[in-house]
Design a protein around this motif. Structure first.
Motif, PDB file in Angstrom:
ATOM      1  N   GLU A  40      35.222  39.031  29.406  1.00 31.05           N
ATOM      2  CA  GLU A  40      35.731  37.700  29.726  1.00 31.05           C
ATOM      3  C   GLU A  40      35.431  37.338  31.179  1.00 31.05           C
ATOM      4  N   ILE A  41      35.022  36.097  31.407  1.00 30.42           N
ATOM      5  CA  ILE A  41      34.788  35.601  32.766  1.00 30.42           C
ATOM      6  C   ILE A  41      36.054  34.918  33.252  1.00 30.42           C
ATOM      7  N   ILE A  42      36.546  35.318  34.418  1.00 29.59           N
ATOM      8  CA  ILE A  42      37.854  34.837  34.852  1.00 29.59           C
ATOM      9  C   ILE A  42      37.818  34.054  36.155  1.00 29.59           C
ATOM     10  N   TYR A  43      36.635  33.961  36.769  1.00 29.77           N
ATOM     11  CA  TYR A  43      36.586  33.263  38.052  1.00 29.77           C
ATOM     12  C   TYR A  43      35.184  32.751  38.318  1.00 29.77           C
ATOM     13  N   PHE A  44      35.092  31.507  38.740  1.00 29.82           N
ATOM     14  CA  PHE A  44      33.838  30.929  39.213  1.00 29.82           C
ATOM     15  C   PHE A  44      34.059  30.431  40.635  1.00 29.82           C
TER      16      PHE A  44
END
Length: 225
Positions: A40-44
């Protein structure tokens, strides 16, 4: 339940140990809490709402993306680490994201504006934060220096020894590391190709320096690595 978790997560972190019970409870009010799963990607970095994150469980990789779309691992975030807008400034030129490496993670987060207010109200915390971020930046700088001055095999050995020191389970000179990184991840960290990394790992395995699998890396004698 989440309020209790947030309290103990913050209370246990060395950065917030100077705060009183009441201050920690106030901090809980502005703190977000999230659980995430592997992949899962949690920060951009390009997010419209900049945040600072505190990892309480699991492992995360910070991936930088250049103008051509090429990706490289900038940092591996471990339990207790902070990530996000650590300099308290948003950088329009930065393009990076955080992706979960382990099966599950737990994260606390603060809006950048709320965290700045917190530091203004607590000079002791502000000093601790400055030291915390300074040490982190120094570690990243040192890792880049090692990449420039050493060959791929030496970089891989030093990375494995550092990983073993931080997270390995050691019995005598034998160390077992839970492996949550792919060969491509390791290659990006030490700035070489996946093929070179695979070749080096195979050579080490042939020479009985380690046993590599997707689940774990076993180093029979860490002093020989």
């Amino acid at each position: 339940m989440y309020e209790d978790l947030k309290y103990w997560y913050l209370r246990d972190h060395k950065l917030f140990r100077t705060l009183s019970f009441g201050q920690i409870k106030q901090l809980c009010i502005i703190t977000g809490f999230k659980k995430a799963s592997k992949g899962e990607i949690i920060y951009f970095s390009s997010s419209d709402v900049p945040r600072i994150f505190l990892l309480k469980k699991g492992n995360i990789k910070i991936v930088a993306v250049d103008e051509d779309g090429n990706e490289a691992i900038k940092d591996i975030i471990k339990k207790g680490d902070l990530f996000g807008e650590l300099t308290l400034e948003t950088d329009d030129k930065a393009n990076e994201y955080a992706k979960v490496l382990s099966d599950d993670v737990a994260i606390c987060s603060f809006l950048l504006s709320d965290f700045e207010d917190l530091l203004l109200r607590n000079p002791t915390l502000a000093l601790s934060y400055t030291k915390f971020v300074g040490l982190k930046m120094k570690r990243i700088k040192n890792s880049y220096s090692n990449l420039i001055s050493k060959d791929a095999k030496t970089r891989l050995c030093e990375f494995l020894k550092d990983w073993a020191r931080q997270e390995g389970i050691r019995i005598g000179d034998r160390v077992t590391i839970e492996n949550y990184l792919t060969q491509n991840d390791i290659a990006q960290i030490i700035c070489t190709s996946r093929q070179t990394t695979a070749q080096l790992l195979n050579e080490m395995e042939t020479n009985n320096l380690l046993t590599y699998s997707r689940k774990e890396i076993i180093v029979p004698d860490i002093t020989q690595l």
